[in-house]
Structure formats: C-alpha cells, structure tokens
Design a protein around this motif. Structure first.
Motif, PDB file in Angstrom:
ATOM      1  N   LYS A   1      29.217  71.155  27.662  1.00 21.24           N
ATOM      2  CA  LYS A   1      29.336  71.507  29.360  1.00 21.24           C
ATOM      3  C   LYS A   1      30.613  70.992  29.778  1.00 21.24           C
ATOM      4  O   LYS A   1      31.532  71.644  30.365  1.00 21.24           O
ATOM      5  CB  LYS A   1      27.922  71.360  30.045  1.00 21.24           C
ATOM      6  CG  LYS A   1      26.959  71.975  29.367  1.00 21.24           C
ATOM      7  CD  LYS A   1      25.764  71.890  30.305  1.00 21.24           C
ATOM      8  CE  LYS A   1      25.191  70.390  30.633  1.00 21.24           C
ATOM      9  NZ  LYS A   1      24.864  69.638  29.311  1.00 21.24           N
ATOM     10  N   THR A   2      30.739  69.791  29.841  1.00 22.26           N
ATOM     11  CA  THR A   2      31.871  69.107  30.562  1.00 22.26           C
ATOM     12  C   THR A   2      33.184  69.230  29.668  1.00 22.26           C
ATOM     13  O   THR A   2      34.207  69.543  30.163  1.00 22.26           O
ATOM     14  CB  THR A   2      31.331  67.648  30.514  1.00 22.26           C
ATOM     15  OG1 THR A   2      30.365  67.369  31.255  1.00 22.26           O
ATOM     16  CG2 THR A   2      32.504  66.897  31.115  1.00 22.26           C
ATOM     17  N   THR A   3      32.906  69.346  28.465  1.00 23.24           N
ATOM     18  CA  THR A   3      34.069  69.628  27.476  1.00 23.24           C
ATOM     19  C   THR A   3      34.578  71.110  27.924  1.00 23.24           C
ATOM     20  O   THR A   3      35.780  71.247  27.896  1.00 23.24           O
ATOM     21  CB  THR A   3      33.728  69.568  26.019  1.00 23.24           C
ATOM     22  OG1 THR A   3      32.987  68.151  25.853  1.00 23.24           O
ATOM     23  CG2 THR A   3      35.164  69.435  25.023  1.00 23.24           C
TER      24      THR A   3
HETATM   25  N1  LIG Z   1      36.838  62.488  24.502  1.00 22.82           N
HETATM   26  C1  LIG Z   1      35.836  62.569  23.481  1.00 22.82           C
HETATM   27  N2  LIG Z   1      35.911  61.923  22.209  1.00 22.82           N
HETATM   28  C2  LIG Z   1      35.035  62.074  21.425  1.00 22.82           C
HETATM   29  N3  LIG Z   1      33.929  62.770  21.894  1.00 22.82           N
HETATM   30  C3  LIG Z   1      33.536  63.484  22.849  1.00 22.82           C
HETATM   31  C4  LIG Z   1      34.689  63.233  23.878  1.00 22.82           C
HETATM   32  N4  LIG Z   1      34.203  63.765  24.956  1.00 22.82           N
HETATM   33  C5  LIG Z   1      33.027  64.441  24.620  1.00 22.82           C
HETATM   34  N5  LIG Z   1      32.750  64.126  23.319  1.00 22.82           N
HETATM   35  C6  LIG Z   1      31.460  64.581  22.804  1.00 22.82           C
HETATM   36  O1  LIG Z   1      31.268  65.918  22.623  1.00 22.82           O
HETATM   37  C7  LIG Z   1      30.200  66.400  23.050  1.00 22.82           C
HETATM   38  C8  LIG Z   1      29.929  66.932  24.173  1.00 22.82           C
HETATM   39  O2  LIG Z   1      30.203  66.138  25.516  1.00 22.82           O
HETATM   40  P1  LIG Z   1      30.136  66.706  26.810  1.00 22.82           P
HETATM   41  O3  LIG Z   1      30.378  65.778  27.775  1.00 22.82           O
HETATM   42  O4  LIG Z   1      30.571  68.032  26.939  1.00 22.82           O
HETATM   43  O5  LIG Z   1      28.673  67.360  26.849  1.00 22.82           O
HETATM   44  P2  LIG Z   1      27.730  67.623  28.214  1.00 22.82           P
HETATM   45  O6  LIG Z   1      27.245  69.072  27.862  1.00 22.82           O
HETATM   46  O7  LIG Z   1      28.711  67.747  29.335  1.00 22.82           O
HETATM   47  O8  LIG Z   1      26.595  66.603  28.361  1.00 22.82           O
HETATM   48  P3  LIG Z   1      25.821  66.133  29.664  1.00 22.82           P
HETATM   49  O9  LIG Z   1      24.721  67.095  30.041  1.00 22.82           O
HETATM   50  O10 LIG Z   1      25.115  64.659  29.066  1.00 22.82           O
HETATM   51  O11 LIG Z   1      26.929  65.701  30.842  1.00 22.82           O
HETATM   52  C9  LIG Z   1      29.283  64.815  22.927  1.00 22.82           C
HETATM   53  O12 LIG Z   1      28.658  64.608  21.949  1.00 22.82           O
HETATM   54  C10 LIG Z   1      30.166  64.084  23.388  1.00 22.82           C
HETATM   55  O13 LIG Z   1      29.815  62.610  22.644  1.00 22.82           O
END
Ligand SMILES: Nc1ncnc2c1ncn2[C@@H]1O[C@H](COP(=O)(O)OP(=O)(O)OP(=O)(O)O)[C@@H](O)[C@H]1O
Ligand SMILES: [Mg+2]
Lengths: 274, 360
Positions: free
Chosen positions: A72-74
């Motif tokens: 989601k954050t990505t």
């Molecule tokens: N800069 C990065 N380098 C390596 N891996 C990353 C990086 N940014 C995110 N990830 C990985 O990508 C995946 C998705 O991360 P993301 O932060 O987008 O998840 P999210 O859905 O926002 O989770 P949450 O609900 O915990 O915030 C995770 O497994 C994270 O470890």
C-alpha cells in the motif's frame, strides 16, 4: 472551505466536442483522477508491487485495505514519485505522466500525501508548518522576497480552526500529541489545495472522537477532491467507505463495497479471516 | 523601515551601531592618533590580529548559515576561503611590480621557474576591479558546479562532508605544485602595495580592518534577512525533513544550492580580506584540518544561530593564539578536546549557554 472545481476549466477549452489536452494542466474531464496500469516494483528481486492496475475517479473516496506488506505504501511512493516503477503506466488526470515527474512537480500538479508515520516539521510552529505547505510561489525568489498576504494569513487561521490547533499556533510541531500531528499533516495537505489526496493510515494514534471527526472531514472533502485512504482501522473504513480495494502481495485482490469485499472468500482467507 | 524593524530589535541595532563605531572610529583613532606611548595605543600587530579574527568571523558566519540552518556540513570551506585569498593575492603580487628580489616584472617564483611571461590565468589580475569580481566568481562558480552535482545526486550528510574534505585536499596538492603557477608551497607573500597604499602602513592596516568589520556586519544582516524570510524556514525544513518539503511542492535543489554558493562566496570574500592583512597565502590554508577547524568554530559558538559561530571563531582563535605561544605542538589535541566537550555538554554551544543563563 476550499472551492476547487476540477472540471470547470477544462470544459471551457473543449472546442466543438473535440477536447484539447494542455500539457502541464490537470485534466479530469474523462472523470478519471488517477490511472495506474500494470505497475511493477521490485526491491532486490522481491516484488512489492505486482502488475497493479487501479483507477480512481474524480471526486471519489476510495479506501484501500490489505495486510502488512501488501504494498500500500509502496503504491503511494509510486504515485508521488518517491519510487520509480520498473514498468507500467501511471497518469494523474489525462495529462500528467507520473512516471516522468519529480516529487515536487507531482506535488505541484495537485497530489498531496500524508505519510504513514506522521511527518511534520518538528522545529517549526504549527503556523509555520501550514504556511510552508500553503499553495504559493515556491521558488527561491518567491520565498526570499514575497511577503505573506492577508488572504494567506486568513487561510492559515481557517485551517488551524479546522484541524483544531488554533490554540497551539506557536507551539513547535514536535511537541504536539500524536493525533494532533496527524491532524496537522492533514491540514498541511489541505493547505496545498491538492486535487488528489493520498492518506496513509491517517487515524492511527487518534482518539475515537478524533477518528470520528476525521471521517466527517474526509466525507466532506470527497466530491471536490479525490481521496485515497489506506487504513487498518476497519471501523473507520466502514464509516467512510463507498468502494474498497483489497491489496494483497502487490496486486488487487478484490474491489467493491465493504460488504462485498468482506464476503469475498479470497479476502477472508488472506486478510479478514486471519 | 519595516524590514529594518524585522531584522533586529532596538537592542540589536544599538549593538550593531556600537560595533560600527568601534571598528570604524575607535580602532583607527587608537591605532593612528593615540601616541605610541599611551596605554590606549593599538599596535599594527594588534589591529591585524583583530582583523584576522573578523575574517574568521565571516567564514564562521558562512559556515553557520550552511550547516546550522541548511544542515549542509562542509568540511571544505577552507578551500573557498583560500581561493578568494589566492585571487586577491595575485593582484597583490602584480602590485609588487619590479620591487621583487630579481627586479623582474614577474613574481620571483616565476623567474625562478624561468617563465618569461605571465600564464593566461594571470590575465587581468593587475586590475583591482577584475580581481574583486574573481574573488566572488571563482569560489562561487566552483561551489555551484560542485553543489549542483552533489545535491542533484542527493548526496548528503557525512558523505557530502567527506567529499568536500577530499576536494580541499586535492586542491591543496594542486596548489603545492610549482607548475600550477601559484607559488608552490611558499604561496604568495612580500606584498608591497594595495590600491596604491603601502600594505604595511598602520593607516592601511586600520583601513583594511574597518572594511573587514563593515563586510562582516553587512554579511550578518544579509544572513539574517535570509534566515528570517520564508526561504529560511524552507531551508530549516529541508534540514529536518527533506522528503516532506518535496511533497509540499518545493524543489530542495535550488534552495540548497543557493545557500551553499552564498556561503562559499562569503568565504571567498573573507579570504580576500585576510591575505593583505596577514601578508601571506599558501596551500596550507587548504589543509583538511583548517576546514575542520571552521566547523568547530560554529559548533563551539552554537549552531542554529548566526552570532554564535562568529563568537565561536573569536573564542577558539583567542585560545589558539594564546595556546600556540606556549605549547604549539599540543594545539590540535586541545582543539579536539574542545570539540568533544562542546558536543557532549554544550550541544547548543556558547549561545545555548547564554540563552539558558538569560532565562534563569
Ligand atoms: N525500500 C524498500 N526496500 C526493500 N523492500 C521494501 C522497500 N519498501 C518496501 N519494501 C517491502 O515491500 C513490501 C511492501 O511494503 P509496503 O510498505 O508498501 O507495505 P504496506 O502495505 O504499506 O504495509 P503496512 O500495512 O505495514 O504499512 C514489504 O514487504 C516491504 O518490506
Ligand atoms: Mg504502509
């Protein structure tokens, strides 16, 4: 509050039905605010975003849910230019190709973002935080020589009232409570007058009452703005959601109303039923 | 009028007025009119010493702006200082004319190298106006080009500091070489005239001192203007949370670049004022240790303030002048110790101490 009419300008420019696209100006005339298609992002071989496609309509309020690490954050990083996708298309309106723009340009074009971890300028006062975010000339010369005018001061005061921080005007943002920081960041977002707001876990750390007021605020913003809200707080999602997208392992697992999504077998398996 | 009120309160302006009177009236009078036998007479040595401190004050101010407000820690500011010094030194060398040891129109070191004419990069250096322009342009352009690449590649923090340190070191090696045409390890010295006035005369010394003081005050006001404007608030915001600033719609690059170049230019001007007063410039001014010392001045005085670094430069250099008379070989250890103590016990520097004291 703010009056941003997304479509009014573009309609003026349609000549005998044929629509003129003007580079550098937001165009929401086809009713689409954000268009993501086949986006891929990988970190050292790990696919954080996997062939993600998503469309957000102009004026829509969309909730995005999904387990930790779903991407989601990505996804927000991709939309705001913080992360470049390996492949795929990302458009803001019809004119802005987000994969070719830098962070500041994207912000300028009208996408505002609230981070998962509240990020405000801790050393600056509440007032200064809002002033920095305010839509204005953001070049170095503008910052050096232009003075804040009366309207801008009024606007800041209005925002402080909205986010209920008017009593903390001169307090350094670093000294605010967690929920207040969240509110300040939302205020900064509104100060930018964006067309599309990306809100990453906006109610984390808020009291029930603050959460409720946030829900009201978001609902009132929808229509004039497009909102994408990522949240783990299901009660909150339920209270604002019209359409919910479930993200899992970097792609869309399900999409629909809250009840549709909640009854989806796959969703129950990966997420809600855990 | 409004602007002046914003820059400083009545006390601040009064202090500046006092400083101006001291530097522009009292010091010249005490150096030139008060008889040598009087206790109030200032020797040329003392005037020059204070003039040197004022130059350091300008450099410290430049450092404080870039580091304290912009979060850009340069460990290469000695380079910009030296470049300004060398540019002005070229002019002073030209003004020696035929009075050198070899009686040639060329500087002695060029005669020594068996050069017949000035190399092209000495072109125009006999004109004061051209040289004054170069004093600003050479450090400014170098800082711009370097900063452009560094900031655009988003190099920051300790990586940036290390690169600036390498830059000044490389420049030092370059200037040490005789073929570079800057006098090798001896640098420039034995100056005779500046704009027609004899360099060593007490009146010239007093004049240079007054000009330096004036420049310091103008620089302080300019920095104060920058810091109090919205530019200053954006700058500190970039220092604290650069990503957030970008998502607010600012491009940090021009902000960092502007403050970086401005800071470098101030150093260049300080260097140009330093050389005629001290009477020598050589590559040791570019040594890495010199640049580190500048950062220590700012840390001692107090980062995040403008006056602090200037005061810090005064304190550290007074300590240095006193200490190196008795135990020159231990100075660097003491400097290191000062830095450690300040970092541990006075993170806000002397200014922090003063503020705390004022509040109680
Ligand atoms: N800069 C990065 N380098 C390596 N891996 C990353 C990086 N940014 C995110 N990830 C990985 O990508 C995946 C998705 O991360 P993301 O932060 O987008 O998840 P999210 O859905 O926002 O989770 P949450 O609900 O915990 O915030 C995770 O497994 C994270 O470890
Ligand atoms: Mg996240």
């Amino acid at each position: 509050m703010m009056s941003i009419s997304a479509t009014a300008n573009s309609e003026e420019r349609s000549i005998s039905g044929a629509h003129v696209l003007i580079p550098g100006e937001l165009d929401l005339s086809h009713g689409v605010a954000l268009y993501l298609d086949a986006i891929n992002v990988s970190f050292d071989g790990f696919k954080a975003i996997n062939n993600l496609s998503l469309t957000i309509d102009a004026g829509e309020l969309r909730c995005i849910i999904g387990p930790n690490g779903a991407g989601k954050t990505t996804m927000m990083d991709v939309i705001t230019g913080k992360t470049r996708p390996d492949s795929g298309t990302a458009f803001f309106g019809q004119t802005f190709d987000l994969t070719r723009m830098r962070e500041a340009q994207i912000a300028h074009a009208g996408i505002g973002r609230k981070f998962q971890k509240p990020t405000v300028f801790e050393q600056h006062s509440v007032f200064d935080n809002l002033e920095l975010a305010l839509k204005a000339d953001k070049s170095i010369w503008g910052s050096l020589f232009s003075r804040r005018n009366h309207e801008q001061t009024e606007r800041i005061e209005e925002l402080m009232e909205l986010i209920r921080l008017q009593d903390f005007c001169h307090r350094p943002a670093g000294l605010l409570a967690h929920g207040q920081k969240q509110w300040l960041e939302i205020g900064m977002l509104l100060a930018q007058e964006p067309k599309l707001l990306l809100l990453d876990e906006p109610v984390a750390g808020m009291t029930d009452e603050e959460t409720e007021r946030t829900a009201e605020l978001f609902i009132s913003l929808a229509g004039k703005h497009s909102l994408v809200v990522v949240e783990h707080d299901m009660e909150f999602v339920n209270s604002i959601a019209r359409k919910v997208t479930v993200l899992h392992e970097g792609s869309v697992l399900a999409e629909g109303s809250m009840s549709e999504v909640q009854n989806d077998a796959r969703v129950i398996e990966v997420y809600l039923g855990r | 009028m409004d602007m002046l009120k914003k820059l400083y309160g009545p006390t601040g302006w009064a202090a500046i007025l006092v400083a101006l009177v001291v530097m522009l009236v009292m010091v010249p009078v005490m150096a030139l009119l008060v008889p040598k036998t009087s206790a109030f007479h200032l020797s040329a040595y003392t005037v020059t010493l204070f003039g040197k401190y004022l130059c350091y004050g300008i450099v410290a101010l430049a450092m404080g702006l870039a580091w304290g407000y912009g979060g850009i820690l340069s460990l290469g500011h000695g380079l910009f200082f030296s470049l300004g010094g060398y540019m002005f030194g070229m002019y002073l060398m030209r003004m020696i004319g035929g009075l050198g040891q070899y009686g040639s129109n060329l500087p002695d070191f060029m005669v020594f190298l068996d050069w017949k004419t000035y190399p092209w990069w000495w072109w125009g250096t006999d004109h004061l106006a051209y040289v004054l322009l170069m004093v600003v342009l050479v450090p400014g352009v170098l800082a711009f080009v370097f900063g452009w690449f560094a900031f655009r590649s988003r190099i920051k923090g300790v990586y940036f500091s290390i690169i600036t340190q390498a830059l000044t070191y490389a420049a030092m090696l370059l200037f040490f070489r005789n073929e570079t045409g800057f006098g090798g390890n001896n640098g420039f010295t034995d100056f005779k005239f500046i704009a027609g006035f004899p360099v060593a005369a007490a009146s010239t010394r007093a004049g240079l001192f007054a000009i330096t003081g004036l420049v310091l005050i103008v620089a302080l006001l300019a920095c104060r203007f920058i810091v109090l404007s919205k530019f200053g608030r954006v700058l500190t915001a970039i220092r604290d949370a650069e990503t957030r600033v970008m998502f607010c719609g600012y491009n940090p690059l021009p902000y960092k670049l502007a403050v970086w170049v401005f800071s470098a230019v101030l150093c260049g001007i300080a260097g140009a004022l330093y050389v005629p007063q001290v009477g020598i410039i050589n590559p040791s001014e570019m040594s890495p240790a010199n640049s580190i010392e500048i950062a220590i001045w700012a840390a001692v005085g107090g980062r995040g303030t403008l006056l602090g670094p200037i005061i810090g430069a005064g304190i550290v250099n007074a300590a240095k002048s006193w200490f190196t008379m008795s135990f020159p070989e231990y100075w660097l250890y003491l400097l290191g110790l000062i830095f450690v103590l300040v970092t541990l016990f006075l993170p806000q520097g002397v200014m922090g101490l003063l503020n705390r004291w004022k509040r109680t």
